[in-house]
Design a protein around this motif. Structure first.
Motif, PDB file in Angstrom:
ATOM      1  N   PRO A  25       0.794  -1.230   0.000  1.00  0.00           N
ATOM      2  CA  PRO A  25       0.000   0.000   0.000  1.00  0.00           C
ATOM      3  C   PRO A  25       0.833   1.291   0.000  1.00  0.00           C
ATOM      4  O   PRO A  25       0.339   2.343  -0.387  1.00  0.00           O
ATOM      5  CB  PRO A  25      -0.825  -0.108   1.290  1.00  0.00           C
ATOM      6  N   ALA A  26       2.105   1.199   0.398  1.00  0.00           N
ATOM      7  CA  ALA A  26       2.959   2.393   0.392  1.00  0.00           C
ATOM      8  C   ALA A  26       3.562   2.659  -0.985  1.00  0.00           C
ATOM      9  O   ALA A  26       4.180   3.700  -1.198  1.00  0.00           O
ATOM     10  CB  ALA A  26       4.081   2.237   1.427  1.00  0.00           C
ATOM     11  N   TYR A  27       3.401   1.719  -1.922  1.00  0.00           N
ATOM     12  CA  TYR A  27       3.952   1.884  -3.271  1.00  0.00           C
ATOM     13  C   TYR A  27       3.171   2.969  -3.991  1.00  0.00           C
ATOM     14  O   TYR A  27       1.960   3.094  -3.830  1.00  0.00           O
ATOM     15  CB  TYR A  27       3.842   0.554  -4.033  1.00  0.00           C
ATOM     16  N   SER A  28       3.859   3.765  -4.776  1.00  0.00           N
ATOM     17  CA  SER A  28       3.215   4.900  -5.439  1.00  0.00           C
ATOM     18  C   SER A  28       3.568   4.968  -6.915  1.00  0.00           C
ATOM     19  O   SER A  28       4.491   4.288  -7.377  1.00  0.00           O
ATOM     20  CB  SER A  28       3.679   6.200  -4.769  1.00  0.00           C
ATOM     21  N   MET A  29       2.844   5.821  -7.620  1.00  0.00           N
ATOM     22  CA  MET A  29       3.154   6.044  -9.029  1.00  0.00           C
ATOM     23  C   MET A  29       4.564   6.631  -9.153  1.00  0.00           C
ATOM     24  O   MET A  29       5.292   6.315 -10.091  1.00  0.00           O
ATOM     25  CB  MET A  29       2.134   6.973  -9.673  1.00  0.00           C
ATOM     26  N   ARG A  30       4.953   7.455  -8.200  1.00  0.00           N
ATOM     27  CA  ARG A  30       6.299   8.041  -8.217  1.00  0.00           C
ATOM     28  C   ARG A  30       7.366   6.941  -8.099  1.00  0.00           C
ATOM     29  O   ARG A  30       8.370   6.955  -8.813  1.00  0.00           O
ATOM     30  CB  ARG A  30       6.433   9.051  -7.077  1.00  0.00           C
ATOM     31  N   ALA A  31       7.129   5.958  -7.231  1.00  0.00           N
ATOM     32  CA  ALA A  31       8.069   4.838  -7.085  1.00  0.00           C
ATOM     33  C   ALA A  31       8.108   4.002  -8.362  1.00  0.00           C
ATOM     34  O   ALA A  31       9.180   3.553  -8.792  1.00  0.00           O
ATOM     35  CB  ALA A  31       7.667   3.972  -5.891  1.00  0.00           C
ATOM     36  N   PHE A  32       6.942   3.796  -8.980  1.00  0.00           N
ATOM     37  CA  PHE A  32       6.861   3.044 -10.226  1.00  0.00           C
ATOM     38  C   PHE A  32       7.631   3.779 -11.323  1.00  0.00           C
ATOM     39  O   PHE A  32       8.412   3.164 -12.055  1.00  0.00           O
ATOM     40  CB  PHE A  32       5.388   2.855 -10.599  1.00  0.00           C
ATOM     41  N   ALA A  33       7.436   5.080 -11.408  1.00  0.00           N
ATOM     42  CA  ALA A  33       8.149   5.876 -12.416  1.00  0.00           C
ATOM     43  C   ALA A  33       9.662   5.767 -12.214  1.00  0.00           C
ATOM     44  O   ALA A  33      10.410   5.597 -13.183  1.00  0.00           O
ATOM     45  CB  ALA A  33       7.707   7.334 -12.336  1.00  0.00           C
ATOM     46  N   LYS A  34      10.090   5.833 -10.970  1.00  0.00           N
ATOM     47  CA  LYS A  34      11.520   5.737 -10.678  1.00  0.00           C
ATOM     48  C   LYS A  34      12.061   4.386 -11.130  1.00  0.00           C
ATOM     49  O   LYS A  34      13.126   4.310 -11.744  1.00  0.00           O
ATOM     50  CB  LYS A  34      11.765   5.942  -9.188  1.00  0.00           C
ATOM     51  N   GLN A  35      11.323   3.316 -10.845  1.00  0.00           N
ATOM     52  CA  GLN A  35      11.766   1.989 -11.262  1.00  0.00           C
ATOM     53  C   GLN A  35      11.852   1.878 -12.781  1.00  0.00           C
ATOM     54  O   GLN A  35      12.734   1.229 -13.321  1.00  0.00           O
ATOM     55  CB  GLN A  35      10.835   0.910 -10.729  1.00  0.00           C
ATOM     56  N   LEU A  36      10.932   2.550 -13.471  1.00  0.00           N
ATOM     57  CA  LEU A  36      10.900   2.490 -14.932  1.00  0.00           C
ATOM     58  C   LEU A  36      11.884   3.447 -15.587  1.00  0.00           C
ATOM     59  O   LEU A  36      12.075   3.414 -16.799  1.00  0.00           O
ATOM     60  CB  LEU A  36       9.482   2.793 -15.436  1.00  0.00           C
ATOM     61  N   GLY A  37      12.489   4.332 -14.788  1.00  0.00           N
ATOM     62  CA  GLY A  37      13.419   5.309 -15.336  1.00  0.00           C
ATOM     63  C   GLY A  37      12.720   6.446 -16.056  1.00  0.00           C
ATOM     64  O   GLY A  37      13.255   7.011 -17.005  1.00  0.00           O
ATOM     65  N   LEU A  38      11.507   6.770 -15.585  1.00  0.00           N
ATOM     66  CA  LEU A  38      10.705   7.832 -16.199  1.00  0.00           C
ATOM     67  C   LEU A  38      10.436   8.944 -15.199  1.00  0.00           C
ATOM     68  O   LEU A  38      10.438   8.715 -13.994  1.00  0.00           O
ATOM     69  CB  LEU A  38       9.349   7.277 -16.660  1.00  0.00           C
ATOM     70  N   GLU A  39      10.165  10.116 -15.716  1.00  0.00           N
ATOM     71  CA  GLU A  39       9.686  11.202 -14.868  1.00  0.00           C
ATOM     72  C   GLU A  39       8.258  10.865 -14.453  1.00  0.00           C
ATOM     73  O   GLU A  39       7.474  10.393 -15.281  1.00  0.00           O
ATOM     74  CB  GLU A  39       9.700  12.532 -15.626  1.00  0.00           C
ATOM     75  N   PRO A  40       7.903  11.131 -13.192  1.00  0.00           N
ATOM     76  CA  PRO A  40       6.529  10.844 -12.756  1.00  0.00           C
ATOM     77  C   PRO A  40       5.464  11.527 -13.610  1.00  0.00           C
ATOM     78  O   PRO A  40       4.423  10.925 -13.902  1.00  0.00           O
ATOM     79  CB  PRO A  40       6.499  11.360 -11.311  1.00  0.00           C
ATOM     80  N   SER A  41       5.724  12.746 -14.045  1.00  0.00           N
ATOM     81  CA  SER A  41       4.729  13.451 -14.862  1.00  0.00           C
ATOM     82  C   SER A  41       4.541  12.770 -16.219  1.00  0.00           C
ATOM     83  O   SER A  41       3.424  12.706 -16.743  1.00  0.00           O
ATOM     84  CB  SER A  41       5.125  14.918 -15.055  1.00  0.00           C
ATOM     85  N   PHE A  42       5.624  12.238 -16.772  1.00  0.00           N
ATOM     86  CA  PHE A  42       5.537  11.528 -18.047  1.00  0.00           C
ATOM     87  C   PHE A  42       4.743  10.233 -17.871  1.00  0.00           C
ATOM     88  O   PHE A  42       3.863   9.916 -18.684  1.00  0.00           O
ATOM     89  CB  PHE A  42       6.932  11.243 -18.606  1.00  0.00           C
ATOM     90  N   LEU A  43       5.022   9.485 -16.801  1.00  0.00           N
ATOM     91  CA  LEU A  43       4.279   8.256 -16.540  1.00  0.00           C
ATOM     92  C   LEU A  43       2.802   8.566 -16.337  1.00  0.00           C
ATOM     93  O   LEU A  43       1.939   7.856 -16.854  1.00  0.00           O
ATOM     94  CB  LEU A  43       4.837   7.529 -15.316  1.00  0.00           C
TER      95      LEU A  43
END
Length: 81
Positions: A25-43
């Motif tokens: 539950p603590a996982y976020s879109m920001r963490a997902f973006a970081k893992q993917l090597g993307l900017e959060p706004s782009f994701l």
């Protein structure tokens, strides 16, 4: 039972994020973006359909998520239509 993967890359990303948030539950879109090597706004724009991923973006995300080459290739093919 093996579930087929979504044919739409955006849906695949959305479902991947939802599944990870269910597991943690603590996982976020920001963490997902970081893992993917993307900017959060782009994701965010990819997930909402405001941006269409380039072939290179699909390849990079596929590599980061260790997707099967056939799955990656199906997303690349669908992205060109």
């Amino acid at each position: 039972l093996i579930q087929p993967y979504p044919t739409d890359f955006r849906v695949f990303l959305q479902e991947t994020l939802v599944n990870r948030c269910k597991l943690n539950p603590a996982y976020s879109m920001r963490a997902f973006a970081k893992q993917l090597g993307l900017e959060p706004s782009f994701l965010s724009k990819l997930l909402s359909g405001q941006r269409r991923p380039s072939d290179e973006t699909i390849r990079r995300i596929s590599d980061r998520l260790n997707l099967d080459p056939r799955q990656r290739d199906s997303y690349l093919k669908a992205n060109r239509n």
